[in-house]
Design a protein around this motif. Structure first.
Motif, PDB file in Angstrom:
ATOM      1  N   ALA A   1       0.805  -1.218   0.000  1.00  0.00           N
ATOM      2  CA  ALA A   1       0.000   0.000   0.000  1.00  0.00           C
ATOM      3  C   ALA A   1       0.840   1.270   0.000  1.00  0.00           C
ATOM      4  O   ALA A   1       0.489   2.241  -0.696  1.00  0.00           O
ATOM      5  N   PRO A   2       1.949   1.364   0.769  1.00  0.00           N
ATOM      6  CA  PRO A   2       2.748   2.590   0.722  1.00  0.00           C
ATOM      7  C   PRO A   2       3.265   2.919  -0.680  1.00  0.00           C
ATOM      8  O   PRO A   2       3.271   4.087  -1.083  1.00  0.00           O
ATOM      9  N   ALA A   3       3.684   1.887  -1.427  1.00  0.00           N
ATOM     10  CA  ALA A   3       4.166   2.126  -2.790  1.00  0.00           C
ATOM     11  C   ALA A   3       3.035   2.593  -3.690  1.00  0.00           C
ATOM     12  O   ALA A   3       3.221   3.479  -4.550  1.00  0.00           O
ATOM     13  N   ILE A   4       1.842   2.021  -3.537  1.00  0.00           N
ATOM     14  CA  ILE A   4       0.695   2.445  -4.340  1.00  0.00           C
ATOM     15  C   ILE A   4       0.329   3.890  -4.013  1.00  0.00           C
ATOM     16  O   ILE A   4       0.063   4.709  -4.907  1.00  0.00           O
ATOM     17  N   TYR A   5       0.322   4.210  -2.716  1.00  0.00           N
ATOM     18  CA  TYR A   5      -0.011   5.577  -2.295  1.00  0.00           C
ATOM     19  C   TYR A   5       1.008   6.565  -2.863  1.00  0.00           C
ATOM     20  O   TYR A   5       0.640   7.644  -3.351  1.00  0.00           O
ATOM     21  N   LEU A   6       2.298   6.193  -2.848  1.00  0.00           N
ATOM     22  CA  LEU A   6       3.329   7.083  -3.368  1.00  0.00           C
ATOM     23  C   LEU A   6       3.202   7.261  -4.873  1.00  0.00           C
ATOM     24  O   LEU A   6       3.440   8.355  -5.404  1.00  0.00           O
ATOM     25  N   ALA A   7       2.816   6.207  -5.594  1.00  0.00           N
ATOM     26  CA  ALA A   7       2.617   6.323  -7.035  1.00  0.00           C
ATOM     27  C   ALA A   7       1.447   7.251  -7.349  1.00  0.00           C
ATOM     28  O   ALA A   7       1.504   8.053  -8.290  1.00  0.00           O
ATOM     29  N   GLN A   8       0.361   7.164  -6.572  1.00  0.00           N
ATOM     30  CA  GLN A   8      -0.764   8.073  -6.761  1.00  0.00           C
ATOM     31  C   GLN A   8      -0.354   9.505  -6.434  1.00  0.00           C
ATOM     32  O   GLN A   8      -0.800  10.454  -7.092  1.00  0.00           O
ATOM     33  N   LEU A   9       0.495   9.657  -5.427  1.00  0.00           N
ATOM     34  CA  LEU A   9       0.985  10.982  -5.075  1.00  0.00           C
ATOM     35  C   LEU A   9       1.839  11.558  -6.204  1.00  0.00           C
ATOM     36  O   LEU A   9       1.762  12.757  -6.521  1.00  0.00           O
ATOM     37  N   ARG A  10       2.660  10.701  -6.814  1.00  0.00           N
ATOM     38  CA  ARG A  10       3.475  11.146  -7.947  1.00  0.00           C
ATOM     39  C   ARG A  10       2.589  11.635  -9.095  1.00  0.00           C
ATOM     40  O   ARG A  10       2.901  12.636  -9.759  1.00  0.00           O
ATOM     41  N   ALA A  11       1.494  10.920  -9.351  1.00  0.00           N
ATOM     42  CA  ALA A  11       0.580  11.328 -10.417  1.00  0.00           C
ATOM     43  C   ALA A  11      -0.034  12.690 -10.116  1.00  0.00           C
ATOM     44  O   ALA A  11      -0.219  13.518 -11.024  1.00  0.00           O
ATOM     45  N   GLU A  12      -0.363  12.952  -8.861  1.00  0.00           N
ATOM     46  CA  GLU A  12      -0.963  14.239  -8.499  1.00  0.00           C
ATOM     47  C   GLU A  12       0.030  15.390  -8.637  1.00  0.00           C
ATOM     48  O   GLU A  12      -0.374  16.531  -8.891  1.00  0.00           O
ATOM     49  N   LEU A  13       1.317  15.095  -8.497  1.00  0.00           N
ATOM     50  CA  LEU A  13       2.343  16.136  -8.555  1.00  0.00           C
ATOM     51  C   LEU A  13       3.110  16.120  -9.878  1.00  0.00           C
ATOM     52  O   LEU A  13       4.163  16.749  -9.983  1.00  0.00           O
ATOM     53  N   SER A  14       2.605  15.401 -10.879  1.00  0.00           N
ATOM     54  CA  SER A  14       3.353  15.196 -12.118  1.00  0.00           C
ATOM     55  C   SER A  14       3.582  16.471 -12.906  1.00  0.00           C
ATOM     56  O   SER A  14       4.447  16.497 -13.789  1.00  0.00           O
TER      57      SER A  14
END
Length: 395
Positions: free
Chosen positions: A5-18
């Protein structure tokens, strides 16, 4: 933090800050990743996405906090869209992208390995049609959002996290070389092989060479365009899948002499040989393909006949007339009526216009002699009767 879950959350965070500059993005994500690891360690077991959202908020809410802290303006999107709307758009775009990258290349691969040129053409057109239509629908499904919203979906985030985990296993110096050197080489290779292979089927060698260089230039332009507009990924990724299948197929065919459908067509049309020649379809005589039959009667006169084998099956050959050349398949592509009409060349030896095309059934060789080739049987002489000896009576 490459899985879970932490990796998934970080990937979603990356998408929001892309939309942040690349250097700033990595700095922000590095700080956020450290904070995320600390929060995850506070749980007794591995946290779920819901656990992380309860502590940090949704990835978009957390990203807004990081933007504010770093002094960046909030990210804007289409007016009136909720987070659920964005998720729906992201899943729709991802679904069509998966169809474009799997179903389309599948039918194209079937066409590449087909034995018949007609099958190659049919499956190739079908595959490219599915690919481009699905890619177009995927872009439309974005509904004006940034293409990276696909990473907000659970499947998209999970896939991105897994991919990034694999990439992280590569040493940084090699990753740098792959991006700076390997990517341009791939752009050139896919363009030259794709365009060169296409023009090789229809043009002369000079046209093939020019087409290959033109294809490389177009491929490089598309690659650069994709870096500026991520929506092109819906077309580029499926085409990369096709190139990944086609490039080894071409190389294997060149090395092993495999007679794929398109190579078989190329060899039959322009000539060529290979180390391995599988049995050909059609009528064979002493290893050579028979394309036409000219029947003559015992008097040396050319006649029309229909041919059948010992089981009553028609012996069909491909039509060679004007109708098949300019409107293939309209009147049936094969027939067992011989001789087959063939195109009569004009004074230049070439026919390019259907209006000037004429058929002929005249044999291109001198008529055989009318003398029967089977020798007459030698008459068997009638044996003469053996005279009976005269017996004289004894006295």
């Amino acid at each position: 933090m490459n899985t879970g879950a932490p990796a998934i959350y970080l990937a979603q965070l990356r998408a929001e800050l892309s939309d942040l500059p690349p250097g700033e993005l990595e700095d922000v994500l590095q700080d956020a990743g450290g904070h995320l690891s600390e929060v995850a360690s506070e749980f007794g077991a591995e946290p779920t996405i819901s656990d992380l959202q309860d502590r940090l908020g949704t990835p978009r809410q957390y990203a807004d906090q990081l933007r504010t802290a770093a002094g960046y303006p909030p990210r804007t999107g289409p007016a009136g869209q909720t987070h659920q709307d964005r998720l729906t758009a992201g899943w729709g775009a991802l679904r069509w992208g998966l169809i474009a990258a799997t179903v389309g290349p599948f039918f194209i691969a079937v066409g590449i390995f087909a034995w018949s040129w007609r099958e190659t053409s049919f499956f190739g057109v079908l595959g490219f049609g599915i690919l481009f239509v699905a890619a177009f629908l995927g872009i439309q499904a974005l509904r004006g959002n940034d293409p990276r919203i696909v990473l907000e979906t659970r499947n998209g985030a999970r896939s991105a996290a897994a991919l990034r985990g694999w990439i992280d296993q590569i040493p940084p110096n090699i990753r740098h070389e792959l991006v700076t050197i390997g990517q341009p080489i791939w752009w050139v290779a896919r363009g030259m092989i794709g365009a060169g292979g296409f023009f090789a089927l229809f043009g002369a060698p000079a046209v093939t060479v020019v087409g290959a260089f033109a294809g490389a230039a177009v491929s490089i332009w598309i690659g650069r365009r994709t870096q500026q507009d991520a929506r092109w990924l819906w077309y580029v990724v499926p085409l990369n899948v096709v190139a990944t299948v086609a490039v080894p197929a071409f190389l294997a065919a060149a090395y092993m002499g495999a007679s794929f459908g398109f190579l078989n067509h190329y060899q039959n049309r322009y000539g060529g040989s290979s180390a391995y020649n599988p049995p050909r379809n059609g009528l064979q005589l002493n290893g050579s393909t028979v394309t036409n039959i000219y029947p003559f009667d015992a008097q040396g006169k050319q006649v029309d006949v229909r041919l059948f084998d010992q089981d009553g099956n028609p012996i069909d050959l491909d039509r060679l007339d004007c109708a098949e050349a300019f409107k293939p398949g309209q009147h049936g592509s094969t027939t067992n009526l011989f001789p087959l009409p063939t195109i009569k060349p004009d004074e230049n030896g070439v026919v390019t216009d259907s209006r000037n095309c004429k058929d002929t059934t005249e044999a291109p060789f001198a008529a055989p002699s009318a003398i029967a080739t089977t020798p007459s049987p030698t008459p068997t002489p009638t044996p003469k009767p053996t005279p009976k000896p005269t017996v004289k009576p004894t006295r």
